[in-house]
Structure formats: structure tokens, C-alpha cells
Write a protein that holds these residues in place. Structure first.
Motif, PDB file in Angstrom:
ATOM      1  N   LEU A   1      48.025  38.966  39.104  1.00  0.00           N
ATOM      2  CA  LEU A   1      47.112  39.737  39.949  1.00  0.00           C
ATOM      3  C   LEU A   1      47.370  39.437  41.423  1.00  0.00           C
ATOM      4  N   ARG A   2      48.616  39.107  41.754  1.00  0.00           N
ATOM      5  CA  ARG A   2      48.994  38.865  43.146  1.00  0.00           C
ATOM      6  C   ARG A   2      48.720  40.112  43.971  1.00  0.00           C
ATOM      7  N   GLY A   3      47.895  39.957  45.006  1.00  0.00           N
ATOM      8  CA  GLY A   3      47.615  41.069  45.907  1.00  0.00           C
ATOM      9  C   GLY A   3      46.821  42.199  45.292  1.00  0.00           C
TER      10      GLY A   3
ATOM     11  N   THR B   1      45.944  32.571  35.761  1.00  0.00           N
ATOM     12  CA  THR B   1      46.172  33.896  36.328  1.00  0.00           C
ATOM     13  C   THR B   1      46.545  33.739  37.793  1.00  0.00           C
ATOM     14  N   ASP B   2      47.604  34.419  38.225  1.00  0.00           N
ATOM     15  CA  ASP B   2      48.051  34.339  39.611  1.00  0.00           C
ATOM     16  C   ASP B   2      47.161  35.227  40.469  1.00  0.00           C
ATOM     17  N   LEU B   3      46.396  34.612  41.385  1.00  0.00           N
ATOM     18  CA  LEU B   3      45.463  35.357  42.237  1.00  0.00           C
ATOM     19  C   LEU B   3      45.836  35.264  43.717  1.00  0.00           C
ATOM     20  N   ILE B   4      47.061  34.908  44.020  1.00  0.00           N
ATOM     21  CA  ILE B   4      47.440  34.777  45.418  1.00  0.00           C
ATOM     22  C   ILE B   4      47.287  36.131  46.127  1.00  0.00           C
ATOM     23  N   GLY B   5      46.525  36.121  47.207  1.00  0.00           N
ATOM     24  CA  GLY B   5      46.329  37.335  47.995  1.00  0.00           C
ATOM     25  C   GLY B   5      45.443  38.386  47.373  1.00  0.00           C
ATOM     26  N   ALA B   6      44.851  38.134  46.212  1.00  0.00           N
ATOM     27  CA  ALA B   6      43.975  39.122  45.575  1.00  0.00           C
ATOM     28  C   ALA B   6      42.702  39.295  46.395  1.00  0.00           C
TER      29      ALA B   6
ATOM     30  N   GLY C   1      49.489  43.766  42.835  1.00  0.00           N
ATOM     31  CA  GLY C   1      49.043  44.825  43.733  1.00  0.00           C
ATOM     32  C   GLY C   1      48.230  45.915  43.064  1.00  0.00           C
ATOM     33  N   ALA C   2      47.772  45.701  41.848  1.00  0.00           N
ATOM     34  CA  ALA C   2      47.041  46.732  41.109  1.00  0.00           C
ATOM     35  C   ALA C   2      45.749  47.122  41.807  1.00  0.00           C
ATOM     36  N   ASP C   3      45.411  48.390  41.726  1.00  0.00           N
ATOM     37  CA  ASP C   3      44.147  48.893  42.267  1.00  0.00           C
ATOM     38  C   ASP C   3      43.103  48.811  41.168  1.00  0.00           C
ATOM     39  N   LEU C   4      42.288  47.793  41.223  1.00  0.00           N
ATOM     40  CA  LEU C   4      41.257  47.566  40.218  1.00  0.00           C
ATOM     41  C   LEU C   4      39.871  47.541  40.852  1.00  0.00           C
ATOM     42  N   MET C   5      39.730  48.256  41.938  1.00  0.00           N
ATOM     43  CA  MET C   5      38.436  48.297  42.621  1.00  0.00           C
ATOM     44  C   MET C   5      37.373  48.882  41.700  1.00  0.00           C
ATOM     45  N   GLY C   6      36.316  48.124  41.485  1.00  0.00           N
ATOM     46  CA  GLY C   6      35.223  48.580  40.640  1.00  0.00           C
ATOM     47  C   GLY C   6      35.531  48.595  39.155  1.00  0.00           C
ATOM     48  N   ALA C   7      36.668  48.043  38.753  1.00  0.00           N
ATOM     49  CA  ALA C   7      37.068  48.091  37.340  1.00  0.00           C
ATOM     50  C   ALA C   7      36.130  47.267  36.465  1.00  0.00           C
ATOM     51  N   ASN C   8      35.934  47.740  35.240  1.00  0.00           N
ATOM     52  CA  ASN C   8      35.120  47.015  34.269  1.00  0.00           C
ATOM     53  C   ASN C   8      36.037  46.131  33.432  1.00  0.00           C
TER      54      ASN C   8
END
Length: 286
Positions: A217-219, A235-240, A199-206
Motif C-alpha cells: 500500500l505504498r503511496g 503491510t507496506d504503508l510508506i507514504g500512504a 498508489g491505489a485509490d482506496l478513498m472511502g473504501a470498505n
């Protein structure tokens, strides 16, 4: 079969690929959408899109993005549309049989969610790391498939939230088992791991070039994040949320629980490595 997978042949994953030729335009009719950056107009649930033709094909399919219907190009029903159209309703479309329309549209979201769970469970069963929970995964898959074979009346009674919760327990176990293997392969903990997680907020992250093997990185919100040349294996990307995520040159060849819809919403190129079950979107750069 490679040394990283187990054979699982009781369910053909090809049936989880959307086949619009065998569907009665259900995503174009049953689902609502609102005017936004993804859709050029409003549409209510159960209302046919104005672009839907009499043969249930999209009249502007080749120009969806240019005409403001990007949301249509990133959608994937996991094969629920053709299952509902050709099996549940025996090939009788809602135009030929208007009395079935309301029921068909109401049942579609349930079938869609069940097929999504089948996608995840089938993937989990193919992984060598999950041998210790193989029987539990197999039972969950068989039960989910059984639910998709119910009559329309019975499908409406399925509590998808409860079933999803029970399946998610197994998917979480799958994630832990696979990611533990990935972390063991890293020579040193990746410096990025402290700021990422479920659930991390990584919007626009470099995160260009980041070693994210085995990350959870779920969600996670990865909208417009820079993941060029990043290593996302195991890497777990379910719902990302991968809308406009830059995946050019990234390695997602063994990413966990990645879907076609997520890939379609991101940006990539010919150097982006995807799992074998997914296809490279037409709108990606060379």
C-alpha cells in the motif's frame, strides 16, 4: 530482541522523536501553510506563526484542533528540529542571531527529509527478513547520518532527491523480503488483494476486517477508508495517505514504514494495535 528482529544499536531511534522543548519552533516558522480544513489561516515560509510564543512554544497547543489547526497535530519532524537547533546551529536561535534565520529555515526541510530516511532505514535494519541486505542498509544509514552532521552551508548542497532514490531501492527490497514472509503465512490469497496495490485509490473504501497482511500500500490513497479490525501486519504503508482512515481495532503492530504523522492523521481507538515505536494520539477514541 524478539525472534522477528535483529539487534541494531548504532543509532538510537529515540533521537528521531520530535522534542519541541529543544527546537526553535522551526516547523512553526520555516514551513508554509494555506488556509484549509487543516489550517485556519495562510502563512508564508519563514514567517513565524502568530501562535508562536517568545519561548518557541505554541500558545494554543492544547486547542489546535478546535481552532482549526489540525495540520499541526499530524505533523512530525522525526527529530530534525532539535538536531538543527541544538547541533547544526549550536543552540543559537534565530531570534538571538537573526543573521542565521534565513539559512536555518532553508536547511530545515533537508534535515527533515534526511531524518525521515533514517527512520525508515533504522526500521529496515531491525527486521530479521532483511539479513541478506543488512550491510547495504547499514551503509545507507551511516551515510544518511553523516549528511545530517554537515555544516549548514554543506547541507544546502545535499541533493536529497538523489539520496532518497538510492535509499528507496533498499526500502523496496526490504518491503519485498518482509511481505514475502507475510504472504507465505496466508492460507489462501486474500480476496481484497486484486484491488489494492502501490498508489491505489482506496478513498472511502470498505475494507473492514480485511486480511491485508503483506499488501503493498505504498503511496495508497486511504482517505476516509474503513479499515476497522483489518489485519495490516507486514503491510507496506510508506507514504500512504491515512487522513481520517478508520483504524479502530485494526492490527498495525508490524506494519512496515508507518510514521507517527500517518497515525496522527487517522482515526483509532484503544483496540488499535500500533508498532512499539509509535504512540497512541490523544484525539483517538477510547
Amino acid at each position: 530482541m524478539t525472534d522477528s528482529t535483529f539487534a541494531f544499536d548504532s543509532f538510537n531511534r529515540n533521537t528521531l522523536q520530535a522534542n519541541c522543548e529543544q527546537c526553535f519552533g522551526l516547523c512553526c516558522t520555516a514551513l508554509p501553510f494555506a488556509a484549509s480544513v487543516d489550517f485556519a489561516m495562510d502563512k508564508n515560509a519563514g514567517q513565524p506563526c502568530s501562535n508562536l510564543k517568545s519561548d518557541f512554544r505554541c500558545g494554543v497547543h492544547n486547542d489546535l484542533r478546535q481552532l482549526g489547526f489540525r495540520g499541526c497535530t499530524v505533523y512530525d519532524c522525526f527529530g530534525a528540529g532539535q538536531k538543527l537547533s541544538q547541533v547544526t546551529f549550536s543552540g543559537q536561535d534565530w531570534r538571538q542571531n537573526p543573521d542565521s534565520a534565513k539559512m536555518m529555515f532553508e536547511v530545515f526541510p533537508t534535515m527533515w527529509q534526511l531524518h525521515e530516511l533514517i527512520w525508515y532505514l533504522t526500521e529496515a535494519l531491525s527486521l530479521k527478513a532483511t539479513h541478506s541486505i543488512y550491510n547495504d542498509l547499514k551503509s545507507a544509514l551511516e551515510e544518511t547520518v553523516r549528511l545530517t552532521d554537515l555544516s549548514p552551508d554543506l547541507l544546502l548542497t545535499v541533493n536529497v532527491a538523489v539520496h532518497r532514490a538510492s535509499v528507496n531501492v533498499l526500502l523496496l527490497q526490504t518491503s519485498e523480503l518482509v511481505r514475502a514472509d507475510a504472504r507465505a503465512q496466508q492460507k489462501a490469497p486474500a480476496k481484497y488483494m486484486k484491488k489494492i496495490g502501490r498508489g491505489a485509490d482506496l478513498m472511502g473504501a470498505n475494507l473492514k476486517g480485511a486480511d491485508l497482511r503483506g499488501a503493498n500500500l505504498r503511496g495508497a490513497y486511504l482517505i476516509a477508508a474503513d479499515l476497522r479490525e483489518a489485519d495490516l501486519r507486514m503491510t507496506d504503508l510508506i507514504g500512504a495517505d491515512l487522513r481520517d482512515t478508520d483504524l479502530r481495532g485494526a492490527n498495525l503492530s508490524t506494519s512496515l514504514f508507518l510514521t507517527q504523522a500517518q497515525v496522527n492523521s487517522a482515526k483509532g481507538n484503544s483496540n488499535t494495535l500500533l508498532p512499539p515505536a509509535l504512540t497512541r494520539p490523544m484525539h483517538w477514541s477510547a
